[in-house]
Design a protein around this motif. Structure first.
Motif, PDB file in Angstrom:
ATOM      1  N   GLN A  76       0.791  -1.231   0.000  1.00  0.00           N
ATOM      2  CA  GLN A  76       0.000   0.000   0.000  1.00  0.00           C
ATOM      3  C   GLN A  76       0.823   1.281   0.000  1.00  0.00           C
ATOM      4  O   GLN A  76       0.443   2.278   0.618  1.00  0.00           O
ATOM      5  CB  GLN A  76      -1.015  -0.029   1.137  1.00  0.00           C
ATOM      6  CG  GLN A  76      -1.969  -1.190   0.893  1.00  0.00           C
ATOM      7  CD  GLN A  76      -3.070  -1.308   1.926  1.00  0.00           C
ATOM      8  OE1 GLN A  76      -3.167  -0.512   2.847  1.00  0.00           O
ATOM      9  NE2 GLN A  76      -3.902  -2.298   1.745  1.00  0.00           N
ATOM     10  N   VAL A  77       1.990   1.212  -0.684  1.00  0.00           N
ATOM     11  CA  VAL A  77       2.700   2.450  -1.001  1.00  0.00           C
ATOM     12  C   VAL A  77       1.816   3.252  -1.952  1.00  0.00           C
ATOM     13  O   VAL A  77       1.751   4.479  -1.879  1.00  0.00           O
ATOM     14  CB  VAL A  77       4.074   2.130  -1.648  1.00  0.00           C
ATOM     15  CG1 VAL A  77       4.774   3.390  -2.145  1.00  0.00           C
ATOM     16  CG2 VAL A  77       4.963   1.388  -0.645  1.00  0.00           C
ATOM     17  N   VAL A  78       1.118   2.522  -2.848  1.00  0.00           N
ATOM     18  CA  VAL A  78       0.052   3.117  -3.675  1.00  0.00           C
ATOM     19  C   VAL A  78      -1.146   2.168  -3.644  1.00  0.00           C
ATOM     20  O   VAL A  78      -0.983   0.966  -3.438  1.00  0.00           O
ATOM     21  CB  VAL A  78       0.477   3.310  -5.157  1.00  0.00           C
ATOM     22  CG1 VAL A  78       1.495   4.418  -5.289  1.00  0.00           C
ATOM     23  CG2 VAL A  78       0.985   2.003  -5.765  1.00  0.00           C
ATOM     24  N   HIS A  79      -2.333   2.733  -3.843  1.00  0.00           N
ATOM     25  CA  HIS A  79      -3.521   1.883  -3.895  1.00  0.00           C
ATOM     26  C   HIS A  79      -3.713   1.301  -5.278  1.00  0.00           C
ATOM     27  O   HIS A  79      -4.223   0.200  -5.444  1.00  0.00           O
ATOM     28  CB  HIS A  79      -4.768   2.683  -3.477  1.00  0.00           C
ATOM     29  CG  HIS A  79      -4.716   3.073  -2.036  1.00  0.00           C
ATOM     30  ND1 HIS A  79      -4.788   2.151  -1.020  1.00  0.00           N
ATOM     31  CD2 HIS A  79      -4.549   4.277  -1.455  1.00  0.00           C
ATOM     32  CE1 HIS A  79      -4.678   2.777   0.133  1.00  0.00           C
ATOM     33  NE2 HIS A  79      -4.519   4.055  -0.086  1.00  0.00           N
ATOM     34  N   ASP A  80      -3.289   2.071  -6.269  1.00  0.00           N
ATOM     35  CA  ASP A  80      -3.485   1.675  -7.653  1.00  0.00           C
ATOM     36  C   ASP A  80      -2.145   1.870  -8.368  1.00  0.00           C
ATOM     37  O   ASP A  80      -1.474   2.888  -8.158  1.00  0.00           O
ATOM     38  CB  ASP A  80      -4.563   2.597  -8.273  1.00  0.00           C
ATOM     39  CG  ASP A  80      -4.968   2.132  -9.654  1.00  0.00           C
ATOM     40  OD1 ASP A  80      -4.077   1.849 -10.492  1.00  0.00           O
ATOM     41  OD2 ASP A  80      -6.189   2.061  -9.910  1.00  0.00           O
ATOM     42  N   GLU A  99       3.893  -7.666 -16.593  1.00  0.00           N
ATOM     43  CA  GLU A  99       2.494  -7.775 -17.050  1.00  0.00           C
ATOM     44  C   GLU A  99       1.610  -6.724 -16.397  1.00  0.00           C
ATOM     45  O   GLU A  99       0.726  -6.154 -17.031  1.00  0.00           O
ATOM     46  CB  GLU A  99       1.928  -9.139 -16.656  1.00  0.00           C
ATOM     47  CG  GLU A  99       2.070 -10.184 -17.714  1.00  0.00           C
ATOM     48  CD  GLU A  99       1.608 -11.523 -17.189  1.00  0.00           C
ATOM     49  OE1 GLU A  99       0.543 -11.600 -16.550  1.00  0.00           O
ATOM     50  OE2 GLU A  99       2.353 -12.491 -17.399  1.00  0.00           O
ATOM     51  N   ALA A 100       1.845  -6.501 -15.100  1.00  0.00           N
ATOM     52  CA  ALA A 100       1.024  -5.520 -14.378  1.00  0.00           C
ATOM     53  C   ALA A 100       1.190  -4.140 -15.005  1.00  0.00           C
ATOM     54  O   ALA A 100       0.228  -3.365 -15.088  1.00  0.00           O
ATOM     55  CB  ALA A 100       1.409  -5.493 -12.903  1.00  0.00           C
ATOM     56  N   LEU A 101       2.409  -3.819 -15.458  1.00  0.00           N
ATOM     57  CA  LEU A 101       2.611  -2.521 -16.114  1.00  0.00           C
ATOM     58  C   LEU A 101       1.946  -2.497 -17.487  1.00  0.00           C
ATOM     59  O   LEU A 101       1.396  -1.472 -17.898  1.00  0.00           O
ATOM     60  CB  LEU A 101       4.104  -2.197 -16.229  1.00  0.00           C
ATOM     61  CG  LEU A 101       4.829  -1.953 -14.895  1.00  0.00           C
ATOM     62  CD1 LEU A 101       6.266  -1.507 -15.134  1.00  0.00           C
ATOM     63  CD2 LEU A 101       4.106  -0.917 -14.039  1.00  0.00           C
ATOM     64  N   ALA A 102       1.972  -3.637 -18.183  1.00  0.00           N
ATOM     65  CA  ALA A 102       1.278  -3.703 -19.478  1.00  0.00           C
ATOM     66  C   ALA A 102      -0.219  -3.461 -19.267  1.00  0.00           C
ATOM     67  O   ALA A 102      -0.869  -2.783 -20.059  1.00  0.00           O
ATOM     68  CB  ALA A 102       1.527  -5.056 -20.143  1.00  0.00           C
ATOM     69  N   GLU A 103      -0.732  -4.001 -18.166  1.00  0.00           N
ATOM     70  CA  GLU A 103      -2.168  -3.838 -17.893  1.00  0.00           C
ATOM     71  C   GLU A 103      -2.571  -2.381 -17.649  1.00  0.00           C
ATOM     72  O   GLU A 103      -3.707  -2.001 -17.913  1.00  0.00           O
ATOM     73  CB  GLU A 103      -2.584  -4.701 -16.695  1.00  0.00           C
ATOM     74  CG  GLU A 103      -3.199  -6.010 -17.155  1.00  0.00           C
ATOM     75  CD  GLU A 103      -3.171  -7.083 -16.087  1.00  0.00           C
ATOM     76  OE1 GLU A 103      -3.219  -6.744 -14.888  1.00  0.00           O
ATOM     77  OE2 GLU A 103      -3.096  -8.262 -16.477  1.00  0.00           O
ATOM     78  N   ILE A 104      -1.630  -1.574 -17.152  1.00  0.00           N
ATOM     79  CA  ILE A 104      -1.992  -0.161 -16.944  1.00  0.00           C
ATOM     80  C   ILE A 104      -1.540   0.706 -18.116  1.00  0.00           C
ATOM     81  O   ILE A 104      -1.469   1.932 -18.003  1.00  0.00           O
ATOM     82  CB  ILE A 104      -1.458   0.400 -15.615  1.00  0.00           C
ATOM     83  CG1 ILE A 104       0.067   0.293 -15.535  1.00  0.00           C
ATOM     84  CG2 ILE A 104      -2.127  -0.292 -14.439  1.00  0.00           C
ATOM     85  CD1 ILE A 104       0.665   1.183 -14.457  1.00  0.00           C
ATOM     86  N   GLY A 105      -1.187   0.061 -19.231  1.00  0.00           N
ATOM     87  CA  GLY A 105      -1.004   0.843 -20.444  1.00  0.00           C
ATOM     88  C   GLY A 105       0.413   0.985 -20.971  1.00  0.00           C
ATOM     89  O   GLY A 105       0.631   1.630 -21.994  1.00  0.00           O
ATOM     90  N   PHE A 106       1.395   0.406 -20.279  1.00  0.00           N
ATOM     91  CA  PHE A 106       2.747   0.418 -20.849  1.00  0.00           C
ATOM     92  C   PHE A 106       2.761  -0.460 -22.097  1.00  0.00           C
ATOM     93  O   PHE A 106       2.223  -1.570 -22.090  1.00  0.00           O
ATOM     94  CB  PHE A 106       3.765  -0.107 -19.826  1.00  0.00           C
ATOM     95  CG  PHE A 106       4.236   0.933 -18.849  1.00  0.00           C
ATOM     96  CD1 PHE A 106       5.484   1.541 -18.989  1.00  0.00           C
ATOM     97  CD2 PHE A 106       3.423   1.318 -17.782  1.00  0.00           C
ATOM     98  CE1 PHE A 106       5.910   2.508 -18.090  1.00  0.00           C
ATOM     99  CE2 PHE A 106       3.842   2.288 -16.873  1.00  0.00           C
ATOM    100  CZ  PHE A 106       5.094   2.880 -17.026  1.00  0.00           C
ATOM    101  N   THR A 107       3.362   0.044 -23.162  1.00  0.00           N
ATOM    102  CA  THR A 107       3.400  -0.721 -24.410  1.00  0.00           C
ATOM    103  C   THR A 107       4.547  -1.734 -24.373  1.00  0.00           C
ATOM    104  O   THR A 107       5.465  -1.620 -23.547  1.00  0.00           O
ATOM    105  CB  THR A 107       3.627   0.211 -25.617  1.00  0.00           C
ATOM    106  OG1 THR A 107       4.949   0.787 -25.490  1.00  0.00           O
ATOM    107  CG2 THR A 107       2.581   1.317 -25.668  1.00  0.00           C
TER     108      THR A 107
END
Ligand SMILES: [Zn+2]
Length: 329
Positions: free
Chosen positions: A255-259, A294-302
């Motif tokens: 929980q350094v960040v929620h999203d 993968e988690a970064l790809a899911e938030i829009g990293f190409t």
């Protein structure tokens, strides 16, 4: 959603893992196996029950479980097996080189000697290279919420084996244990020829990043996401070519960040900071390095952006330049 072909493509990217605690790769299955092998009594008897503990609620319950489970590690063979289990997974995720933290103070506290720990981990690395074609080395990690005297002691114990180490680092609770506490320990580490890395700006402020650079001469900052809060600190990381070893799933789990969208990774990258993707304590935080990409790809990293981050992880390693070129080639 990340489809199967993207997932495979991300895993195929040659990459380095630069922020990984070997104790944080202890999966519940192996923990139970080692407990049985060594006659260590754990409060949980079944795999299901132990797996439920991994769904901890907060940092303290994570740390309690983490330290409790370390007691199952008793022999050099245990450390070898732990290392091999990690390297097998990492190799499947495209890791070609790993710079791996270990926590000698905790193992000494459990009654082991340093040689048992290091011999086992190094044997695991040797076998991993042979079996999975993955290279790597060890970074001695200082537990920052133990007394500084204990850090000095463990470094002197390790001094005769400095050639078996890549570097020195820090872990555990950040707030209240600023980098400045360890300035003299890191001076000694540099005398021994060790590379210096330090976490800063995970839960602590950007000012801790400055301290880690000024007082510990950190060559990489672990986590470092709060550096983005201060433009001067961000600029300095870019100008001095200090890479960050970021760990997205860890940041979300603790929980350094929620999203994950709240992580300032793009902001840092656009400011010229080298950002790398790593897994921290993957058995506990929801996934190994492939899952973090993968988690970064899911938030829009190409794919191309993630490919660039993978290449940067190799450049940010402590490998000799020729080895970096070979991996990048
Ligand atoms: Zn860490």
């Amino acid at each position: 959603m990340v489809d199967e072909s993207m997932r495979a493509a991300l895993r195929a990217l040659p990459k380095a893992e630069l922020h990984l605690h070997i104790e944080g790769t202890l999966e519940p299955e192996l923990a139970l196996e080692l407990a049985e092998r060594n006659g260590v009594m754990l409060p949980w008897t079944s795999l299901d029950e132990l797996k439920r503990q991994y769904a901890f609620e907060n940092l303290q319950s994570f740390l309690d479980l983490y330290y409790q489970l370390m007691a199952v590690l008793k022999t050099a063979d245990d450390f070898r097996d732990l290392m091999l289990a990690y390297l097998k997974r990492a190799a499947a995720d495209g890791v070609r080189h790993a710079e791996i933290f270990f926590d000698p103070q905790v193992h000494l506290g459990n009654g082991l000697d340093l040689d048992t720990v290091m011999d086992g981990l190094l044997e695991g690395l040797r076998l991993g290279r042979e079996r999975y074609g993955i290279g790597g080395g060890l970074i001695l990690c200082i537990v920052r919420d133990l007394p500084v005297e204990s850090a000095r002691h463990v470094l002197e114990l390790a001094a005769p084996r400095a050639a078996d180490l890549i570097g020195i680092g820090l872990d555990s609770a950040e707030v209240g244990y600023p980098p400045s506490l360890f300035a003299d320990v890191f001076v000694r580490a540099r005398e021994l020829g060790l590379h210096c890395v330090a976490p800063a700006g995970e839960e602590g402020p950007a000012a801790y990043v400055t301290e880690a650079l000024d007082l510990l001469h950190a060559e990489r900052i672990d986590h470092g996401v709060h550096a983005a809060d201060d433009p001067a600190v961000t600029r300095r990381l870019a100008e001095e070519h200090i890479p960050l070893t970021c760990c997205p799933l860890s940041n979300r789990r603790l929980q350094v960040v929620h999203d994950l969208r709240d992580l300032p990774l793009r902001k840092l990258i656009e400011a010229g900071v080298t950002v790398t993707v790593n897994s921290d304590d993957p058995a506990y935080f929801g996934g190994y390095i492939g899952a973090n990409y993968e988690a970064l790809a899911e938030i829009g990293f190409t794919y191309d952006e993630l490919k660039a981050l993978a290449a940067d992880s190799i450049r940010a390693s402590f490998l000799p330049e020729a080895d970096k070129r070979a991996l990048l080639g």
